[in-house]
Write an enzyme that holds these catalytic residues in place. Structure first.
Site, PDB file in Angstrom:
ATOM      1  N   ARG A 129       0.794  -1.223   0.000  1.00  9.06           N
ATOM      2  CA  ARG A 129       0.000   0.000   0.000  1.00  9.06           C
ATOM      3  C   ARG A 129       0.830   1.278   0.000  1.00  9.06           C
ATOM      4  NH1 ARG A 129      -3.494  -1.439   5.175  1.00  9.06           N
ATOM      5  NH2 ARG A 129      -1.444  -2.246   5.740  1.00  9.06           N
ATOM      6  N   ASP A 152      -5.079  -3.944   3.230  1.00  5.62           N
ATOM      7  CA  ASP A 152      -3.852  -4.576   2.755  1.00  5.62           C
ATOM      8  C   ASP A 152      -4.199  -5.620   1.688  1.00  5.62           C
ATOM      9  OD1 ASP A 152      -1.378  -5.714   2.393  1.00  5.62           O
ATOM     10  OD2 ASP A 152      -1.036  -6.151   4.509  1.00  5.62           O
TER      11      ASP A 152
END
EC number: 3.1.3.2
Length: 148
Positions: free
Chosen positions: A9, A120
């Site tokens: 990310r 995530d």
């Protein structure tokens, strides 16, 4: 821009923000980086799926994972993270730093679509990485508009 491992990310968000800043010819006004709250992946390149997603959108990155430092809290104006766990860890770490000047927030705070958490994608697939990219793009654009 901070996530737990700095391979999915946060490197996507860093690369997206850097491209937006470059496209707006504002690179002289911004120092952009990403880091991890953990030390699990220090020195590793981003996940291959993250790199593939960025490449698909015409964005390159040479980022290697690193862990956030005390100096980051003292030098950056903003530290933006991906989820509540990162936020808790960062707030805890910042409390141990004298002269912390960074404003610590969720990147999703800036999402016009109100998706506060950027999940995530590590255990997901390419579609999950694309979702992260789209969220990061929306949030980074809105953040840049606010602070430009």
């Amino acid at each position: 821009l901070v996530s737990i491992g700095n391979i999915c990310r946060s490197p996507i968000a860093e690369a997206v923000f850097r491209k937006l800043v470059t496209d707006e010819k504002l690179e002289h006004k911004w120092r952009t980086d990403s880091a991890a709250v953990s030390d699990w992946n220090v020195g590793r390149f981003p996940d291959s799926r993250a790199l593939g997603c960025l490449r698909h959108h015409g964005i390159e990155t040479a980022h290697k994972a690193r862990q956030i430092t005390k100096e980051d809290f003292q030098t950056f104006d903003h530290i933006l993270c991906m989820d509540e766990s990162n936020l808790r860890d960062l707030n805890r770490k910042s409390n141990q730093v004298k002269d912390c000047k960074a404003k610590i927030e969720l990147l999703g705070t800036y999402d016009p679509q109100k998706q506060l958490i950027i999940e995530d994608p590590y255990y997901g697939n390419e579609k999950d990485f694309e979702t992260v990219y789209e969220q990061c793009l929306r949030c980074c654009k809105a953040f840049l508009e606010k602070y430009h």
